[in-house]
Motif scaffolding. Structure first.
Motif, PDB file in Angstrom:
ATOM      1  N   ILE A 270     -39.429 -44.289 -87.143  1.00 33.71           N
ATOM      2  CA  ILE A 270     -38.892 -45.052 -86.012  1.00 33.71           C
ATOM      3  C   ILE A 270     -39.515 -46.443 -85.952  1.00 33.71           C
ATOM      4  N   VAL A 271     -40.838 -46.499 -86.078  1.00 32.28           N
ATOM      5  CA  VAL A 271     -41.540 -47.778 -85.954  1.00 32.28           C
ATOM      6  C   VAL A 271     -41.289 -48.668 -87.170  1.00 32.28           C
ATOM      7  N   GLY A 272     -41.251 -48.067 -88.347  1.00 31.55           N
ATOM      8  CA  GLY A 272     -41.011 -48.838 -89.554  1.00 31.55           C
ATOM      9  C   GLY A 272     -42.287 -49.156 -90.300  1.00 31.55           C
ATOM     10  N   GLU A 273     -42.249 -50.241 -91.054  1.00 32.75           N
ATOM     11  CA  GLU A 273     -43.383 -50.593 -91.910  1.00 32.75           C
ATOM     12  C   GLU A 273     -44.641 -50.913 -91.116  1.00 32.75           C
ATOM     13  N   GLU A 274     -44.486 -51.283 -89.844  1.00 30.70           N
ATOM     14  CA  GLU A 274     -45.665 -51.630 -89.039  1.00 30.70           C
ATOM     15  C   GLU A 274     -46.413 -50.399 -88.525  1.00 30.70           C
ATOM     16  N   ALA A 275     -45.859 -49.202 -88.757  1.00 28.37           N
ATOM     17  CA  ALA A 275     -46.467 -47.980 -88.223  1.00 28.37           C
ATOM     18  C   ALA A 275     -47.854 -47.755 -88.833  1.00 28.37           C
ATOM     19  N   GLU A 276     -48.768 -47.366 -87.988  1.00 30.25           N
ATOM     20  CA  GLU A 276     -50.138 -47.100 -88.424  1.00 30.25           C
ATOM     21  C   GLU A 276     -50.304 -45.600 -88.613  1.00 30.25           C
ATOM     22  N   ALA A 277     -50.894 -45.209 -89.734  1.00 27.21           N
ATOM     23  CA  ALA A 277     -51.098 -43.792 -90.013  1.00 27.21           C
ATOM     24  C   ALA A 277     -52.103 -43.194 -89.037  1.00 27.21           C
ATOM     25  N   LEU A 278     -52.095 -41.867 -88.939  1.00 30.46           N
ATOM     26  CA  LEU A 278     -53.025 -41.194 -88.034  1.00 30.46           C
ATOM     27  C   LEU A 278     -54.474 -41.384 -88.459  1.00 30.46           C
ATOM     28  N   ILE A 279     -54.686 -41.552 -89.751  1.00 28.59           N
ATOM     29  CA  ILE A 279     -56.049 -41.732 -90.253  1.00 28.59           C
ATOM     30  C   ILE A 279     -56.038 -42.782 -91.342  1.00 28.59           C
ATOM     31  N   ASP A 280     -57.072 -43.564 -91.380  1.00 26.61           N
ATOM     32  CA  ASP A 280     -57.190 -44.608 -92.394  1.00 26.61           C
ATOM     33  C   ASP A 280     -57.541 -43.967 -93.733  1.00 26.61           C
ATOM     34  N   PRO A 281     -56.684 -44.084 -94.745  1.00 25.06           N
ATOM     35  CA  PRO A 281     -56.977 -43.448 -96.040  1.00 25.06           C
ATOM     36  C   PRO A 281     -58.299 -43.934 -96.665  1.00 25.06           C
ATOM     37  N   ASP A 282     -58.709 -45.148 -96.320  1.00 27.66           N
ATOM     38  CA  ASP A 282     -59.941 -45.673 -96.898  1.00 27.66           C
ATOM     39  C   ASP A 282     -61.178 -44.944 -96.377  1.00 27.66           C
ATOM     40  N   THR A 283     -61.044 -44.251 -95.269  1.00 26.86           N
ATOM     41  CA  THR A 283     -62.199 -43.550 -94.714  1.00 26.86           C
ATOM     42  C   THR A 283     -62.369 -42.141 -95.307  1.00 26.86           C
ATOM     43  N   LEU A 284     -61.400 -41.699 -96.115  1.00 29.92           N
ATOM     44  CA  LEU A 284     -61.465 -40.369 -96.700  1.00 29.92           C
ATOM     45  C   LEU A 284     -62.430 -40.362 -97.883  1.00 29.92           C
ATOM     46  N   PRO A 285     -63.220 -39.268 -98.045  1.00 25.12           N
ATOM     47  CA  PRO A 285     -64.125 -39.181 -99.200  1.00 25.12           C
ATOM     48  C   PRO A 285     -63.341 -38.995-100.479  1.00 25.12           C
TER      49      PRO A 285
ATOM     50  N   GLY B 127     -32.800 -51.871 -79.210  1.00 30.57           N
ATOM     51  CA  GLY B 127     -33.308 -53.175 -79.612  1.00 30.57           C
ATOM     52  C   GLY B 127     -34.469 -53.668 -78.781  1.00 30.57           C
ATOM     53  N   GLU B 128     -35.108 -52.791 -78.028  1.00 32.86           N
ATOM     54  CA  GLU B 128     -36.240 -53.182 -77.193  1.00 32.86           C
ATOM     55  C   GLU B 128     -37.550 -53.042 -77.979  1.00 32.86           C
ATOM     56  N   PRO B 129     -38.580 -53.794 -77.604  1.00 36.41           N
ATOM     57  CA  PRO B 129     -39.883 -53.631 -78.265  1.00 36.41           C
ATOM     58  C   PRO B 129     -40.457 -52.243 -77.986  1.00 36.41           C
ATOM     59  N   SER B 130     -41.017 -51.639 -79.004  1.00 39.10           N
ATOM     60  CA  SER B 130     -41.549 -50.285 -78.856  1.00 39.10           C
ATOM     61  C   SER B 130     -43.040 -50.279 -79.187  1.00 39.10           C
ATOM     62  N   ASP B 131     -43.751 -49.446 -78.465  1.00 36.95           N
ATOM     63  CA  ASP B 131     -45.195 -49.318 -78.651  1.00 36.95           C
ATOM     64  C   ASP B 131     -45.515 -47.837 -78.829  1.00 36.95           C
ATOM     65  N   ASP B 132     -46.010 -47.486 -79.996  1.00 38.77           N
ATOM     66  CA  ASP B 132     -46.308 -46.079 -80.292  1.00 38.77           C
ATOM     67  C   ASP B 132     -47.793 -45.766 -80.181  1.00 38.77           C
ATOM     68  N   THR B 133     -48.565 -46.619 -79.529  1.00 40.62           N
ATOM     69  CA  THR B 133     -50.018 -46.416 -79.440  1.00 40.62           C
ATOM     70  C   THR B 133     -50.353 -45.095 -78.765  1.00 40.62           C
ATOM     71  N   SER B 134     -49.747 -44.851 -77.597  1.00 46.13           N
ATOM     72  CA  SER B 134     -50.049 -43.610 -76.868  1.00 46.13           C
ATOM     73  C   SER B 134     -49.528 -42.397 -77.622  1.00 46.13           C
ATOM     74  N   LEU B 135     -48.375 -42.511 -78.278  1.00 52.37           N
ATOM     75  CA  LEU B 135     -47.827 -41.380 -79.047  1.00 52.37           C
ATOM     76  C   LEU B 135     -48.735 -41.056 -80.226  1.00 52.37           C
ATOM     77  N   ARG B 136     -49.238 -42.081 -80.905  1.00 52.64           N
ATOM     78  CA  ARG B 136     -50.151 -41.843 -82.026  1.00 52.64           C
ATOM     79  C   ARG B 136     -51.422 -41.153 -81.546  1.00 52.64           C
ATOM     80  N   ALA B 137     -51.940 -41.591 -80.409  1.00 54.45           N
ATOM     81  CA  ALA B 137     -53.135 -40.945 -79.853  1.00 54.45           C
ATOM     82  C   ALA B 137     -52.846 -39.504 -79.464  1.00 54.45           C
ATOM     83  N   GLY B 138     -51.653 -39.259 -78.932  1.00 54.00           N
ATOM     84  CA  GLY B 138     -51.286 -37.896 -78.565  1.00 54.00           C
ATOM     85  C   GLY B 138     -51.170 -36.989 -79.771  1.00 54.00           C
TER      86      GLY B 138
END
Length: 375
Positions: A358-373, A312-323
């Motif tokens: 793990i993060v849920g709906e707030e999880a950010e994808a590895l790449i923004d789909p809008d930037t794809l051709p 139940g602690e706040p989690s931050d996946d910023t470094s994991l996403r970068a990794g």
């Protein structure tokens, strides 16, 4: 077109009739059942000295469950089974009388009818018992066919009344403990994979085709842990059904069901990762493009993220996403051909899917789909 099996009791006669009580009897249930059996015997004795007195306490014991819902389900099954069994026995004695061969035929007929009752497990057994009881006791207890309905009614009413008057308290703490144990077991599998990857880093002897890493048995045990948590939730959910005093707990039950669904998704990803790593590493042939140390670090970060979520602690996946992004880029530079790194990229995709679960709906994808051709 395959023929559908015929059944005496079919859907949608209901989940209620097919219900098998899931909650484990507590000491309160034991005391309530004792009181129900005694009360049923006392009430049955008011109708005179009859063999039905012997069965009313038995029906009360069978009817009373830890929950009102379970008591109703059991009582309905007993009433249904005894109705069918008694009618069968009375008709049989009127037609053939009572001899050894008619008793054998009656037992066979009752078992054949019970075999067709596919979705009421208790009734399936009680049909045969009721038939034989009426046949055997009819000579010594005059009118026992009619008495069979009375003793079932007495036992069922007494058992159900006590279940309603003295409701079972839901054991929500056990549900919380079971869900936490499930989540920690998933964390343990991820840590075990990471630790074993480090332990085997200098081992030049590859695993044989039939050998498995040590984390595979632990991964399989997740099924048992999830089953225990599911049984605990089902028990509490059963207690809250049809219990007006437990309505306030239904929100907690719904929350537990949502967490169960989330842990199920997490468990599927953890098991898939354990199988993929087992197949890719410490095997003969070309080593995977994803370096062992990189994978170990990602698994450790995932385990930490999952443990924070379970606690139940706040989690931050910023470094994991970068990794994960860096690992994908690293794998791509090892072998420029996509097919050569397909296994490693697929494994990284599972790791990222677990991160997002793990993060849920707030999880950010590895790449923004809008930037794809797009074409």
């Amino acid at each position: 077109m395959p023929r559908r099996p015929h059944a005496v009791v079919t859907e949608p006669l209901g989940t209620l009739l097919a219900s098998v009580p899931k909650s484990r009897p507590s000491w309160l249930t034991v005391l309530k059942t004792t009181a129900a059996a005694t009360t049923a015997w006392v009430l049955a004795r008011q109708f005179g000295e009859n063999a039905a007195v012997l069965f009313a306490p038995v029906i009360a014991v069978l009817t009373l469950q830890a929950s009102v819902y379970g008591s109703i389900a059991t009582g309905l099954q007993l009433l249904f089974a005894n109705l069918v069994g008694t009618v069968l026995a009375i008709g049989w004695t009127q037609l053939l009388g009572l001899t050894w061969w008619s008793l054998a035929l009656a037992a066979f007929a009752a078992l054949a009818v019970a075999r067709q009752i596919t979705n009421t497990p208790l009734a399936r057994n009680q049909v045969t018992i009721a038939t034989l009881a009426v046949l055997v006791l009819a000579p010594v207890a005059r009118g026992y066919g009619q008495w069979r309905f009375i003793d079932v009614a007495i036992g069922s009413v007494v058992g159900l009344t006590i279940a309603v008057v003295v409701p079972e308290p839901p054991h929500t703490r056990k549900v919380r403990a079971a869900l936490n144990a499930w989540g920690q077991a998933c964390v343990g599998v991820l840590c075990r994979i990471a630790d074993e990857l480090v332990a085997r880093a200098g081992d030049e002897e590859p695993l044989g085709p039939d050998d498995r890493h040590g984390w595979i048995p632990e991964s399989r045990k997740l099924n048992d842990v999830s089953a225990e948590a599911g049984a605990a939730i089902a028990g509490v959910e059963e207690v809250t059904l049809l219990d007006v005093f437990a309505r306030r707990l239904r929100r907690d039950v719904n929350e537990a069901r949502r967490e169960q669904l989330w842990l199920t998704r997490v468990t599927l990803q953890v098991r898939a990762i354990s199988l993929a790593v087992d197949r890719l590493y410490d095997r003969p042939g070309q080593a995977p493009a994803l370096e062992r140390d990189t994978l170990r670090a990602l698994l450790a970060a995932l385990a930490e993220l999952l443990e924070q979520r379970v606690d139940g602690e706040p989690s931050d996946d910023t470094s994991l996403r970068a990794g994960l992004i860096a690992a994908v880029e690293q794998v791509h530079t090892v072998f420029p051909t996509a097919l050569a790194v397909l296994d490693s990229v697929s494994l990284l995709g599972r790791l990222d899917q677990l991160r997002q679960d793990i993060v849920g709906e707030e999880a950010e994808a590895l790449i923004d789909p809008d930037t794809l051709p797009r074409r």
